[in-house]
Design a protein around this motif. Sequence first.
Motif, PDB file in Angstrom:
ATOM      1  N   ILE A 273       1.289  -5.842   4.004  1.00 59.49           N
ATOM      2  CA  ILE A 273       1.414  -5.865   5.460  1.00 59.49           C
ATOM      3  C   ILE A 273       1.855  -4.490   5.936  1.00 59.49           C
ATOM      4  CG2 ILE A 273       2.567  -6.901   7.446  1.00 59.49           C
ATOM      5  CD1 ILE A 273       0.638  -8.763   6.037  1.00 59.49           C
ATOM      6  N   ASP A 274       1.103  -3.934   6.863  1.00 56.74           N
ATOM      7  CA  ASP A 274       1.425  -2.631   7.436  1.00 56.74           C
ATOM      8  C   ASP A 274       2.520  -2.807   8.491  1.00 56.74           C
ATOM      9  OD1 ASP A 274       1.463  -0.069   8.394  1.00 56.74           O
ATOM     10  OD2 ASP A 274      -0.407  -0.243   9.534  1.00 56.74           O
ATOM     11  N   PRO A 275       3.697  -2.210   8.285  1.00 55.32           N
ATOM     12  CA  PRO A 275       4.781  -2.383   9.266  1.00 55.32           C
ATOM     13  C   PRO A 275       4.496  -1.704  10.606  1.00 55.32           C
ATOM     14  CG  PRO A 275       5.400  -0.766   7.598  1.00 55.32           C
ATOM     15  CD  PRO A 275       4.112  -1.366   7.153  1.00 55.32           C
ATOM     16  N   VAL A 276       3.531  -0.786  10.635  1.00 56.38           N
ATOM     17  CA  VAL A 276       3.213  -0.089  11.885  1.00 56.38           C
ATOM     18  C   VAL A 276       2.271  -0.923  12.749  1.00 56.38           C
ATOM     19  CG1 VAL A 276       2.198   1.987  12.898  1.00 56.38           C
ATOM     20  CG2 VAL A 276       3.566   2.158  10.800  1.00 56.38           C
ATOM     21  N   SER A 277       1.129  -1.310  12.183  1.00 58.16           N
ATOM     22  CA  SER A 277       0.145  -2.079  12.956  1.00 58.16           C
ATOM     23  C   SER A 277       0.392  -3.577  12.891  1.00 58.16           C
ATOM     24  CB  SER A 277      -1.257  -1.787  12.448  1.00 58.16           C
ATOM     25  OG  SER A 277      -1.407  -2.266  11.108  1.00 58.16           O
ATOM     26  N   ARG A 278       1.229  -3.998  11.929  1.00 60.71           N
ATOM     27  CA  ARG A 278       1.500  -5.419  11.672  1.00 60.71           C
ATOM     28  C   ARG A 278       0.226  -6.179  11.276  1.00 60.71           C
ATOM     29  NH1 ARG A 278       6.614  -6.703  13.206  1.00 60.71           N
ATOM     30  NH2 ARG A 278       7.665  -5.254  14.618  1.00 60.71           N
ATOM     31  N   ARG A 279      -0.708  -5.433  10.706  1.00 62.18           N
ATOM     32  CA  ARG A 279      -1.925  -6.060  10.225  1.00 62.18           C
ATOM     33  C   ARG A 279      -1.983  -5.935   8.706  1.00 62.18           C
ATOM     34  NH1 ARG A 279      -6.957  -4.789  14.149  1.00 62.18           N
ATOM     35  NH2 ARG A 279      -7.702  -6.587  12.959  1.00 62.18           N
ATOM     36  N   THR A 280      -2.839  -6.754   8.104  1.00 59.57           N
ATOM     37  CA  THR A 280      -2.952  -6.747   6.645  1.00 59.57           C
ATOM     38  C   THR A 280      -3.785  -5.559   6.188  1.00 59.57           C
ATOM     39  OG1 THR A 280      -2.829  -9.160   6.597  1.00 59.57           O
ATOM     40  CG2 THR A 280      -3.670  -8.065   4.619  1.00 59.57           C
ATOM     41  N   LEU A 281      -3.232  -4.811   5.237  1.00 60.09           N
ATOM     42  CA  LEU A 281      -3.963  -3.717   4.605  1.00 60.09           C
ATOM     43  C   LEU A 281      -4.374  -4.150   3.202  1.00 60.09           C
ATOM     44  CD1 LEU A 281      -1.721  -0.627   5.489  1.00 60.09           C
ATOM     45  CD2 LEU A 281      -3.564  -1.647   6.840  1.00 60.09           C
ATOM     46  N   ALA A 282      -5.357  -3.485   2.663  1.00 55.44           N
ATOM     47  CA  ALA A 282      -5.791  -3.738   1.289  1.00 55.44           C
ATOM     48  C   ALA A 282      -5.911  -2.415   0.556  1.00 55.44           C
ATOM     49  CB  ALA A 282      -7.125  -4.475   1.277  1.00 55.44           C
ATOM     50  N   LEU A 283      -5.408  -2.383  -0.667  1.00 50.95           N
ATOM     51  CA  LEU A 283      -5.553  -1.210  -1.520  1.00 50.95           C
ATOM     52  C   LEU A 283      -6.945  -1.243  -2.149  1.00 50.95           C
ATOM     53  CD1 LEU A 283      -2.070  -1.273  -3.267  1.00 50.95           C
ATOM     54  CD2 LEU A 283      -2.783   0.117  -1.340  1.00 50.95           C
ATOM     55  N   ARG A 284      -7.586  -0.105  -2.171  1.00 54.04           N
ATOM     56  CA  ARG A 284      -8.984  -0.065  -2.603  1.00 54.04           C
ATOM     57  C   ARG A 284      -9.134  -0.403  -4.086  1.00 54.04           C
ATOM     58  NH1 ARG A 284      -9.293   6.504  -2.024  1.00 54.04           N
ATOM     59  NH2 ARG A 284      -8.331   7.006  -4.031  1.00 54.04           N
ATOM     60  N   PRO A 285     -10.065  -1.307  -4.424  1.00 54.78           N
ATOM     61  CA  PRO A 285     -10.400  -1.568  -5.829  1.00 54.78           C
ATOM     62  C   PRO A 285     -11.603  -0.763  -6.285  1.00 54.78           C
ATOM     63  CG  PRO A 285     -11.362  -3.259  -4.475  1.00 54.78           C
ATOM     64  CD  PRO A 285     -10.685  -2.292  -3.525  1.00 54.78           C
ATOM     65  N   ASP A 286     -12.197   0.002  -5.354  1.00 52.72           N
ATOM     66  CA  ASP A 286     -13.409   0.758  -5.634  1.00 52.72           C
ATOM     67  C   ASP A 286     -13.575   1.765  -4.496  1.00 52.72           C
ATOM     68  OD1 ASP A 286     -16.175   0.896  -7.125  1.00 52.72           O
ATOM     69  OD2 ASP A 286     -16.662   0.801  -4.989  1.00 52.72           O
ATOM     70  N   ILE A 287     -14.078   2.965  -4.816  1.00 58.92           N
ATOM     71  CA  ILE A 287     -14.228   3.998  -3.785  1.00 58.92           C
ATOM     72  C   ILE A 287     -15.645   4.027  -3.226  1.00 58.92           C
ATOM     73  CG2 ILE A 287     -13.935   6.462  -3.281  1.00 58.92           C
ATOM     74  CD1 ILE A 287     -11.951   6.652  -5.535  1.00 58.92           C
ATOM     75  N   THR A 288     -16.609   3.496  -3.966  1.00 58.24           N
ATOM     76  CA  THR A 288     -17.993   3.552  -3.527  1.00 58.24           C
ATOM     77  C   THR A 288     -18.178   2.963  -2.142  1.00 58.24           C
ATOM     78  OG1 THR A 288     -18.701   3.335  -5.836  1.00 58.24           O
ATOM     79  CG2 THR A 288     -20.357   2.950  -4.143  1.00 58.24           C
ATOM     80  N   ALA A 289     -17.568   1.794  -1.899  1.00 61.11           N
ATOM     81  CA  ALA A 289     -17.716   1.145  -0.597  1.00 61.11           C
ATOM     82  C   ALA A 289     -17.150   2.012   0.516  1.00 61.11           C
ATOM     83  CB  ALA A 289     -17.026  -0.215  -0.613  1.00 61.11           C
ATOM     84  N   GLN A 290     -16.048   2.715   0.234  1.00 61.66           N
ATOM     85  CA  GLN A 290     -15.467   3.586   1.248  1.00 61.66           C
ATOM     86  C   GLN A 290     -16.389   4.759   1.576  1.00 61.66           C
ATOM     87  OE1 GLN A 290     -11.645   4.245  -0.895  1.00 61.66           O
ATOM     88  NE2 GLN A 290     -10.715   3.493   1.003  1.00 61.66           N
TER      89      GLN A 290
END
Length: 372
Positions: free
Chosen positions: A70-87
């Motif tokens: 949970i991002d304390p700034v936006s209060r939204r759920t963040l996800a850590l990347r499992p792969d860079i290709t999609a990014q």
Amino acid sequence: MNKIPPGLLPEGLRDRLPPEAEAAARLLRTVMDSVASHGYERVSPPLAEFEEGLVGQLKSDGAQDLLRIIDPVSRRTLALRPDITAQVGRIASTRMAARARPLRLAYGGEILRLRATQLRPERQLLQAGAELIGADSVAAASEILSMAVDTLAEAGVADITVDLTLPDLVPTLADGPFPLAADLIEPVRAELDEKDAGAIAALGADAYLPLIHAAGPVDRALERMRAIDAGGALETRLDGIEAIAAALGDRATIMLDPTERHGFEYQSWLGFSFFGADIAGEIGRGGSYTICPPDGDEEPAMGFSLYLDPLVDAGLGNKDMRRLFLPLGTDTELTKRLRGEGWRTVAALNPDDAAEALGCTHRLDGNEPKQI
């Protein structure tokens, strides 16, 4: 709750210590320099993104690999990347959407997966690769595969093997010469992946049985594939595989398993994986796929990802380092000259410092290094 012992890390995470940490950095630099020499520009996506956006970029079951916070700034759920290709696909379709195609991009960095696999117990991995956005032709595949093989060779990988596959082969045949009901396509693909001839026959898909026996060295596999009477539906595809194999020449051993599907669920007409001598398991993979921009039609792409941790574990990337011990009071200009000659200098901070204890290979004898 018991106190966590000092130095204990979560399962699947680890510290890279000397000399492995330097080996990993050196291998990453090698990959980045190699792909840059082919005109690929480096991008650096963030470690975490909004979960909603990252899930939209990932295909197949990649969303199951997300570690969420949970991002304390936006209060939204963040996800850590499992792969860079999609990014990279997101960057290409948004911030670099106006750039001319084909767009050549490269990347390198850490990824974090929710779960490890039996073959790779690590969840944190060092991933590097290149993506060719806007093309998935035979020429694009030849460029990507040639570059990947050359890059692995520069990194020290010997006896490289490239395994090719045709991920959408069954749907292609099902729409043409070997018709299948829509609800049978996935079961037939799964059983072909398992090489279960009995299960395929039980599904009434006998026409697909020859595909099981087509796997092997690319020349023999192509010969067997061309013998399958598919009404010309495979001709263009097989000609493409033959051209790709010719482009690679003798730089790698090339295998073809036309029905291999595991891990290639989001690839389109071509998928591939890389292996090397004395390196456990797969060291990279890639293929053709499509990028889904926020607005507009899907865009074809071709790329590869290399996982550098198996290379480090195999001892690649290591370099003999000459560490030179400098006694107290060593002249500054002399020190500068020695570093310019490639020496790594370790300066004494007190009279009791010893060259051997500080891991030095040489000590200063007058103005010249002398091996210990």
